[in-house]
Design a protein around this motif. Sequence first.
Motif, PDB file in Angstrom:
ATOM      1  N   TRP A  49      13.961  41.873  93.372  1.00 37.05           N
ATOM      2  CA  TRP A  49      14.838  40.722  93.647  1.00 37.05           C
ATOM      3  C   TRP A  49      16.217  40.928  93.033  1.00 37.05           C
ATOM      4  CZ3 TRP A  49      13.741  40.537  88.580  1.00 37.05           C
ATOM      5  CH2 TRP A  49      14.431  39.660  87.752  1.00 37.05           C
ATOM      6  N   MET A  50      16.250  41.522  91.840  1.00 40.17           N
ATOM      7  CA  MET A  50      17.540  41.712  91.182  1.00 40.17           C
ATOM      8  C   MET A  50      18.346  42.825  91.846  1.00 40.17           C
ATOM      9  SD  MET A  50      19.649  40.590  88.986  1.00 40.17           S
ATOM     10  CE  MET A  50      18.856  39.531  87.760  1.00 40.17           C
ATOM     11  N   ARG A  51      17.688  43.887  92.297  1.00 40.96           N
ATOM     12  CA  ARG A  51      18.417  44.947  93.007  1.00 40.96           C
ATOM     13  C   ARG A  51      19.071  44.384  94.273  1.00 40.96           C
ATOM     14  NH1 ARG A  51      13.742  47.745  91.584  1.00 40.96           N
ATOM     15  NH2 ARG A  51      12.877  47.702  93.687  1.00 40.96           N
ATOM     16  N   ASN A  52      18.311  43.567  95.003  1.00 39.30           N
ATOM     17  CA  ASN A  52      18.847  42.960  96.217  1.00 39.30           C
ATOM     18  C   ASN A  52      20.008  42.012  95.909  1.00 39.30           C
ATOM     19  OD1 ASN A  52      16.905  44.294  97.678  1.00 39.30           O
ATOM     20  ND2 ASN A  52      15.489  42.556  97.715  1.00 39.30           N
ATOM     21  N   TRP A  53      19.824  41.224  94.853  1.00 38.46           N
ATOM     22  CA  TRP A  53      20.847  40.239  94.468  1.00 38.46           C
ATOM     23  C   TRP A  53      22.141  40.946  94.057  1.00 38.46           C
ATOM     24  CZ3 TRP A  53      20.262  36.475  89.688  1.00 38.46           C
ATOM     25  CH2 TRP A  53      21.212  35.445  89.802  1.00 38.46           C
ATOM     26  N   GLU A  54      21.997  42.003  93.278  1.00 37.18           N
ATOM     27  CA  GLU A  54      23.175  42.770  92.833  1.00 37.18           C
ATOM     28  C   GLU A  54      23.908  43.360  94.040  1.00 37.18           C
ATOM     29  OE1 GLU A  54      22.288  46.252  90.519  1.00 37.18           O
ATOM     30  OE2 GLU A  54      24.317  46.374  89.721  1.00 37.18           O
ATOM     31  N   GLU A  55      23.143  43.929  94.973  1.00 36.12           N
ATOM     32  CA  GLU A  55      23.772  44.502  96.171  1.00 36.12           C
ATOM     33  C   GLU A  55      24.513  43.434  96.963  1.00 36.12           C
ATOM     34  OE1 GLU A  55      24.326  47.634  97.364  1.00 36.12           O
ATOM     35  OE2 GLU A  55      23.705  47.962  95.298  1.00 36.12           O
ATOM     36  N   ASP A  56      23.882  42.267  97.109  1.00 37.64           N
ATOM     37  CA  ASP A  56      24.525  41.166  97.831  1.00 37.64           C
ATOM     38  C   ASP A  56      25.853  40.799  97.169  1.00 37.64           C
ATOM     39  OD1 ASP A  56      22.446  41.078  99.590  1.00 37.64           O
ATOM     40  OD2 ASP A  56      21.516  39.255  98.752  1.00 37.64           O
ATOM     41  N   CYS A  57      25.826  40.688  95.840  1.00 35.41           N
ATOM     42  CA  CYS A  57      27.042  40.281  95.110  1.00 35.41           C
ATOM     43  C   CYS A  57      28.144  41.314  95.279  1.00 35.41           C
ATOM     44  CB  CYS A  57      26.728  40.066  93.631  1.00 35.41           C
ATOM     45  SG  CYS A  57      25.741  38.591  93.339  1.00 35.41           S
ATOM     46  N   LYS A  58      27.785  42.584  95.231  1.00 39.87           N
ATOM     47  CA  LYS A  58      28.783  43.632  95.455  1.00 39.87           C
ATOM     48  C   LYS A  58      29.342  43.533  96.867  1.00 39.87           C
ATOM     49  CE  LYS A  58      27.110  46.989  92.078  1.00 39.87           C
ATOM     50  NZ  LYS A  58      26.326  48.229  91.880  1.00 39.87           N
ATOM     51  N   GLY A  59      28.470  43.214  97.817  1.00 36.38           N
ATOM     52  CA  GLY A  59      28.903  43.056  99.198  1.00 36.38           C
ATOM     53  C   GLY A  59      29.898  41.920  99.377  1.00 36.38           C
ATOM     54  N   TYR A  60      29.767  40.894  98.552  1.00 35.83           N
ATOM     55  CA  TYR A  60      30.712  39.777  98.611  1.00 35.83           C
ATOM     56  C   TYR A  60      31.988  40.073  97.825  1.00 35.83           C
ATOM     57  CZ  TYR A  60      27.024  36.845 100.596  1.00 35.83           C
ATOM     58  OH  TYR A  60      26.056  36.321 101.412  1.00 35.83           O
TER      59      TYR A  60
END
Length: 140
Positions: free
Chosen positions: A98-109
Motif C-alpha cells: 500500500w505504501m509503495r503504491n501511495w508513494e508512486e501516486d504522490c510522485k505522479g501528482y
Amino acid sequence: MSRIAVVYWSGTGHTEAMANKVAEGASSAGGDVTVLTASEFHASMMDDFDSIAFGCPSMGAEQLEESEFEPMFQECTSKLSGKKIALFGSYGWGDGEWMRNWEEDCKGYGASLTCNPVICNEDPDAEAENSCIELGKTLV
Ligand SMILES: Cc1cc2nc3c(=O)[nH]c(=O)nc-3n(C[C@H](O)[C@H](O)[C@H](O)COP(=O)(O)O)c2cc1C
C-alpha cells in the motif's frame, strides 16, 4: 518558522503513535507543528502549511482507509504539485504494498517527498519511533 501539519488516520492507535513521533521530530527541529486527524483536515488547508506529513495504515486490501482518509487525500491531490510531503503508516500481514503504491501516486501528482516513507509492523518499536522522529525533522 516552518508551518507543518501531521495529518493521520488510525483505527487502533499504531499510526497515531507514529504521528506523535513525527510531530516530536518536527518540533525538535524548530517547526510550528499542528497534528490533525483525517476528519479535521481538508484540502482547503493545504496552503496553510509549508509541509505536510500524511499517515495512514494499510487497510482494505493494501489500500488507504476508505471512509475518511482516502476521500480527504483525493481532494488534496490537486494541490500536491511541488508540495513538500512525507508519508508514514502501520501495516499488519502485508509487505508494504500500500505504501509503495501511495508513494508512486504522490510522485505522479508532482509532490516533493522530503524522505523515504516510514512504515512499521503494527505498533511502532523504538527503531520505528526513531525513524518517525527523523522523518519529522525532514519536514522543517
Ligand atoms: C479492515 C482492515 C484491513 C487491513 N488490511 C491490511 C492489508 O491489506 N495489509 C496489511 O499489511 N495490513 C492490513 N491491516 C492491518 C493494519 O494495517 C494494522 O493492524 C495497522 O497496525 C493498523 O494501524 P492503526 O492502529 O493505525 O489503525 C488491516 C486491518 C484492518 C482492520
